[in-house]
Design an enzyme around this catalytic site. Structure first.
Site, mmCIF file in Angstrom:
data_model
loop_
_atom_site.group_PDB
_atom_site.id
_atom_site.type_symbol
_atom_site.label_atom_id
_atom_site.label_comp_id
_atom_site.label_asym_id
_atom_site.label_seq_id
_atom_site.Cartn_x
_atom_site.Cartn_y
_atom_site.Cartn_z
ATOM 1 N N ARG A 71 47.423 96.761 11.605
ATOM 2 C CA ARG A 71 48.494 95.992 11.972
ATOM 3 C C ARG A 71 49.136 94.804 11.123
ATOM 4 O O ARG A 71 48.202 93.731 11.116
ATOM 5 C CB ARG A 71 48.140 95.358 13.360
ATOM 6 C CG ARG A 71 49.023 94.464 14.009
ATOM 7 C CD ARG A 71 50.467 94.962 14.389
ATOM 8 N NE ARG A 71 50.077 96.086 15.556
ATOM 9 C CZ ARG A 71 50.865 96.869 16.303
ATOM 10 N NH1 ARG A 71 52.306 97.256 15.525
ATOM 11 N NH2 ARG A 71 50.581 97.743 17.104
ATOM 12 N N ARG A 97 51.083 106.757 7.375
ATOM 13 C CA ARG A 97 50.111 105.527 7.536
ATOM 14 C C ARG A 97 48.725 105.509 7.930
ATOM 15 O O ARG A 97 47.923 104.816 7.938
ATOM 16 C CB ARG A 97 50.885 104.576 8.345
ATOM 17 C CG ARG A 97 50.913 104.745 9.539
ATOM 18 C CD ARG A 97 51.605 103.625 10.678
ATOM 19 N NE ARG A 97 51.828 103.866 11.898
ATOM 20 C CZ ARG A 97 52.034 103.175 12.834
ATOM 21 N NH1 ARG A 97 52.202 101.754 12.589
ATOM 22 N NH2 ARG A 97 52.271 103.381 14.132
ATOM 23 N N HIS A 167 57.780 99.186 6.753
ATOM 24 C CA HIS A 167 57.708 98.301 7.973
ATOM 25 C C HIS A 167 57.156 97.032 7.640
ATOM 26 O O HIS A 167 56.163 96.650 8.137
ATOM 27 C CB HIS A 167 56.763 98.993 9.060
ATOM 28 C CG HIS A 167 57.001 98.726 10.342
ATOM 29 N ND1 HIS A 167 56.776 97.568 10.880
ATOM 30 C CD2 HIS A 167 57.431 99.299 11.541
ATOM 31 C CE1 HIS A 167 56.741 97.228 12.247
ATOM 32 N NE2 HIS A 167 57.094 98.754 12.566
ATOM 33 N N ASP A 212 64.120 94.059 18.881
ATOM 34 C CA ASP A 212 63.891 95.388 18.295
ATOM 35 C C ASP A 212 65.096 96.019 17.996
ATOM 36 O O ASP A 212 65.716 96.776 18.756
ATOM 37 C CB ASP A 212 62.920 96.190 19.001
ATOM 38 C CG ASP A 212 62.321 97.396 18.297
ATOM 39 O OD1 ASP A 212 62.785 97.823 17.491
ATOM 40 O OD2 ASP A 212 61.419 98.031 19.018
ATOM 41 N N GLU A 271 62.362 95.492 8.141
ATOM 42 C CA GLU A 271 61.958 96.568 7.570
ATOM 43 C C GLU A 271 63.174 97.490 6.853
ATOM 44 O O GLU A 271 64.188 97.659 7.269
ATOM 45 C CB GLU A 271 61.723 97.698 8.813
ATOM 46 C CG GLU A 271 60.364 97.069 9.506
ATOM 47 C CD GLU A 271 60.338 97.477 10.904
ATOM 48 O OE1 GLU A 271 60.424 98.724 10.964
ATOM 49 O OE2 GLU A 271 60.040 96.761 12.138
HETATM 50 O O1 TA6 Z 1 60.016 98.691 14.014
HETATM 51 C C1 TA6 Z 1 59.736 98.365 15.373
HETATM 52 C C2 TA6 Z 1 58.963 99.194 16.011
HETATM 53 O O2 TA6 Z 1 59.534 100.695 15.726
HETATM 54 C C3 TA6 Z 1 58.935 98.847 17.393
HETATM 55 O O3 TA6 Z 1 59.512 99.485 18.490
HETATM 56 C C4 TA6 Z 1 57.273 98.577 17.505
HETATM 57 O O4 TA6 Z 1 57.016 99.486 18.449
HETATM 58 C C5 TA6 Z 1 56.598 98.445 16.216
HETATM 59 O O5 TA6 Z 1 57.866 99.292 15.570
HETATM 60 C C6 TA6 Z 1 55.517 98.979 15.948
HETATM 61 O O6 TA6 Z 1 54.854 99.944 16.010
HETATM 62 P P1 TA6 Z 1 53.374 100.497 15.989
HETATM 63 O O7 TA6 Z 1 53.289 101.874 16.105
HETATM 64 O O8 TA6 Z 1 53.067 100.162 14.760
HETATM 65 O O9 TA6 Z 1 52.753 99.482 17.136
#
Ligand code: TA6
Length: 300
Positions: A71, A97, A167, A212, A271
């Site tokens: 994360r 990932r 991301h 988002d 991103e």
């Molecule tokens: O890029 C934004 C997003 O798609 C959000 O909708 C949010 O859920 C985030 O990515 C994080 O995703 P993750 O799977 O890493 O929890």
């Protein structure tokens, strides 16, 4: 770990040893910056240009577990961004990932910057989830400017379509106090509002709640001005038509086990992506490269 080691010599300032959670990690120190790059996911978890605070945010609650996403930093979303369009059971943001990548090359330019290239190729495991043959190469140059690129090649004899994102989690002093410019003229898809298409706002953006958004048709650079950190982060790109902006705010942060309840003010995802209508179709043998660069400037 021997199979993951590059055949070339390690450049000066690069060592590979277990990082958090015992995951294999390259620790890189160049005249211009320091970085940490996990082999799982080719995941850049730290980039700190000299004389600046770290630019990438990592959660204190991040998992460092084989097969689980980290994360923070720069997760690579591939071969799909968000939920899989055909099967919601498949991992969000694809499998790249979650898998170990292989170091395929490391080079150092005479003035110091180090470039590391990591590769992920289709195999029986990936084909079970996504029935296509591909090679992905993530290349990152550690210097006062961060340069990342993701090259995807279709190694099969039929076309395939994919979406992708770097991301990037940026560290900010307080997300409520930064200003984002460069997206004013772009229409966007608002996921936080339930998935609605919205017109360009025409004004610089400030974060005032859960955000988002997938901005579409974006090629310009985006600047985050952060008075609290006394700096400006400038994100530029090539080969990317979408930009995603994300901050989970209070409730969503609480709902994520690998995200501290009080950490949301300190991060902002910007991103570099090709998603939604900007999905990429590659014919046999064709390749596509997405690049993202970050520069840091002190505020006057
Ligand atoms: O890029 C934004 C997003 O798609 C959000 O909708 C949010 O859920 C985030 O990515 C994080 O995703 P993750 O799977 O890493 O929890």
């Amino acid at each position: 770990m021997s199979h993951k080691q590059p055949s070339t010599e390690f450049p000066l300032g690069v060592v590979c040893h277990p990082g958090q959670g015992d995951l294999d990690c390259l620790f890189i120190e160049t005249p211009g910056a320091q970085a940490e790059l996990f082999l799982q996911g080719a995941h850049l978890a730290n980039w700190k240009p000299r004389n600046h605070q770290p630019v990438l945010w990592m959660s204190q609650k991040s998992h460092y577990t084989p097969g689980k996403p980290l994360r923070g930093g720069v997760p690579i979303c591939l071969p799909w961004f968000g939920p899989n369009p055909d099967n919601a059971q498949l991992p969000l943001h694809g499998f790249a990932r979650l898998l170990p990548w292989t170091v395929s090359r490391m080079t150092q330019s005479p003035d110091g910057p180090v470039t590391v290239e990591l590769t992920l190729q289709s195999d029986a495991t990936t084909r079970e989830i996504w029935p296509h043959d591909f090679a992905a190469v993530f290349s990152v140059t550690i210097a006062a400017r961060l340069t990342m690129s993701l090259e995807v090649t279709n190694t099969s004899s039929v076309p395939f379509t994919f979406t992708e994102a770097l991301h990037t989690y940026l560290a900010v002093s307080d997300v409520r106090k930064v200003t984002i410019t460069g997206l004013e003229q772009a229409r966007f898809f608002d996921k936080a509002a339930g998935g609605v298409a919205k017109p360009a706002s025409g004004t610089p953006m400030q974060i005032t709640g859960e955000t988002d958004r997938v901005y579409l048709g974006t090629r310009d650079s985006v600047t985050v001005t952060d008075p609290g950190h006394n700096r400006r982060l400038i994100l530029s790109k090539a080969g990317s038509e979408a930009t995603v902006l994300w901050n989970p705010w209070i409730a969503k942060a609480k709902a994520m086990p690998d995200f501290g309840d009080d950490e949301w003010p300190q991060m902002l995802c910007i991103e570099t992506a090709n998603a939604m209508e900007h999905a990429i179709t590659l014919g046999p043998g064709a390749c596509h490269t997405l690049s993202a660069m970050i520069d840091v400037e002190k505020l006057p």
